[in-house]
Design an enzyme around this catalytic site. Structure first.
Site, short mmCIF file in Angstrom:
data_model
loop_
_atom_site.label_atom_id
_atom_site.label_comp_id
_atom_site.label_asym_id
_atom_site.label_seq_id
_atom_site.Cartn_x
_atom_site.Cartn_y
_atom_site.Cartn_z
N CYS A 59 29.85 1.95 11.17
CA CYS A 59 31.15 2.62 11.19
C CYS A 59 31.17 3.87 12.08
O CYS A 59 32.24 4.37 12.41
CB CYS A 59 31.58 2.97 9.78
SG CYS A 59 31.80 1.51 8.72
N HIS B 67 36.22 8.46 10.58
CA HIS B 67 36.07 7.06 10.19
C HIS B 67 37.09 6.76 9.10
O HIS B 67 37.28 7.54 8.17
CB HIS B 67 34.64 6.82 9.69
CG HIS B 67 34.50 5.54 8.93
ND1 HIS B 67 35.00 4.34 9.40
CD2 HIS B 67 33.92 5.26 7.72
CE1 HIS B 67 34.73 3.39 8.53
NE2 HIS B 67 34.08 3.91 7.51
N ASN C 205 39.85 -0.64 6.23
CA ASN C 205 38.66 -0.09 6.87
C ASN C 205 38.20 -1.09 7.94
O ASN C 205 37.70 -2.17 7.62
CB ASN C 205 37.57 0.11 5.82
CG ASN C 205 36.28 0.68 6.37
OD1 ASN C 205 36.00 0.58 7.56
ND2 ASN C 205 35.46 1.25 5.50
#
Length: 323
Positions: free
Chosen positions: A113, A250, A280
């Protein structure tokens, strides 16, 4: 001295929208639970065959077309992903072929990520070398293909997407500073584990493990590490959290972003957010956030933007941009 400059940013997501109610049809969850706990309303998933390379290629094509860049002018393609089409060839190599960027060196980079931030930092060094004039930096992840949909603690978080930037050479620094770390916590988040074989047999066949995260552990790691790290990173640059105009983090989940804003005493409006409608998207989330900010009506001239990444490894860091 030569510095890197972002010429354009853009993003792409799959067509299919998957709502929380859709997930509730296949697992024990609900729209109320998901929104209250992680703030995600829906996400895009690649249910029409859009793999990591296709989303990334769509981003690359728009970047070169919108900047009137010829494919042969691209010197380097870096793709940040931990859901590649395959272990080999690199997803970046597939993009190079599709783009017909015959002069470009292409490779993948995996810090999960944190990938876009790591790839941008890497590309900046290539530009500064003077040998590379135009570099594509793309983050692309199709998380849906790596999910265990029986694991509702992980699968409700994720969506698929891609975003990237075209870097060129400039005479003023846009990447002002950076600081990237890896700490020893490989079991906090992992994906794609491949087992060794136990014996020599014609029945042996490779298999790959699904994505898994220890959600509470990730949350605790982030809230205990990242706020003080942001403050110390900025202090090194003689800045405070108030000096930053926009934060692009993120996109883990909305509640975590809200908590980070609270812990550094900053208004949530200073944080670029796309996780509510995209989920996400791993490495792509930060890149999507930057693209949305750069393509908004906001005038970024003279503004400071802080990229804040964290992900499997455990990796984390900051990149300070001055527009």
């Amino acid at each position: 001295m030569v510095f890197s400059k972002i010429l354009l940013a853009t993003h792409k997501v799959p067509k299919t929208i998957v709502t929380n109610d859709d997930l509730a049809q296949i697992m024990e969850t609900s729209d109320d639970w998901i929104q209250s706990h992680i703030g995600i309303k829906e996400r895009r998933m690649s249910l029409e065959g859009e793999n990591t390379s296709q989303l990334a290629t769509d981003v690359a094509l728009e970047l070169v077309e919108q900047t009137n860049t010829k494919p042969e002018e691209i010197d380097l393609i870096i793709v940040a992903t931990f859901t590649p089409d395959s272990l080999a060839p690199a997803t970046a190599a597939i993009i190079q072929k599709e783009l017909k960027a015959k002069n470009a060196w292409a490779f993948d980079l995996n810090t999960a990520c944190s990938g876009f931030m790591s790839a941008l930092s890497t590309a900046d060094k290539f530009i500064q070398s003077g040998q590379y004039k135009k570099v594509l930096v793309i983050a692309s992840d199709v998380n849906s293909k790596m999910l265990d949909f029986k694991d509702r603690t992980s699968s409700v978080f994720f969506g698929d997407g891609a975003a990237g930037v075209l870097l060129g050479a400039g005479d003023q620094p846009q990447v002002i500073d950076e600081n990237l770390y890896t700490v020893d916590d490989q079991d906090l988040i992992y994906s794609g584990r491949v087992n060794t074989i136990d014996d020599l047999s014609v029945d042996n066949y490779p298999s790959i493990g699904a994505f898994h995260q220890h959600g509470r552990g990730v949350y605790q790691q982030v809230v205990s590490t990242i706020p003080s790290y942001i403050e110390s990173f900025l202090a090194k640059n003689e800045l405070t959290v108030d000096d930053i105009d926009y934060y692009v983090t993120h996109q883990a989940n909305l509640r975590l972003i809200e908590k980070l804003a609270e812990l550094i005493h900053q208004p949530i409006d200073k944080f670029s957010r796309n996780v509510e409608y995209y989920g996400n998207t791993s490495a792509a989330g930060m890149a999507i956030g930057l693209a949305q900010l750069m393509n908004s009506e906001v005038d970024l001239t003279g503004k400071k933007v802080l990229l804040v990444g964290f992900g499997a490894g455990f990796t984390y860091g900051c990149v300070l941009l001055q527009f």
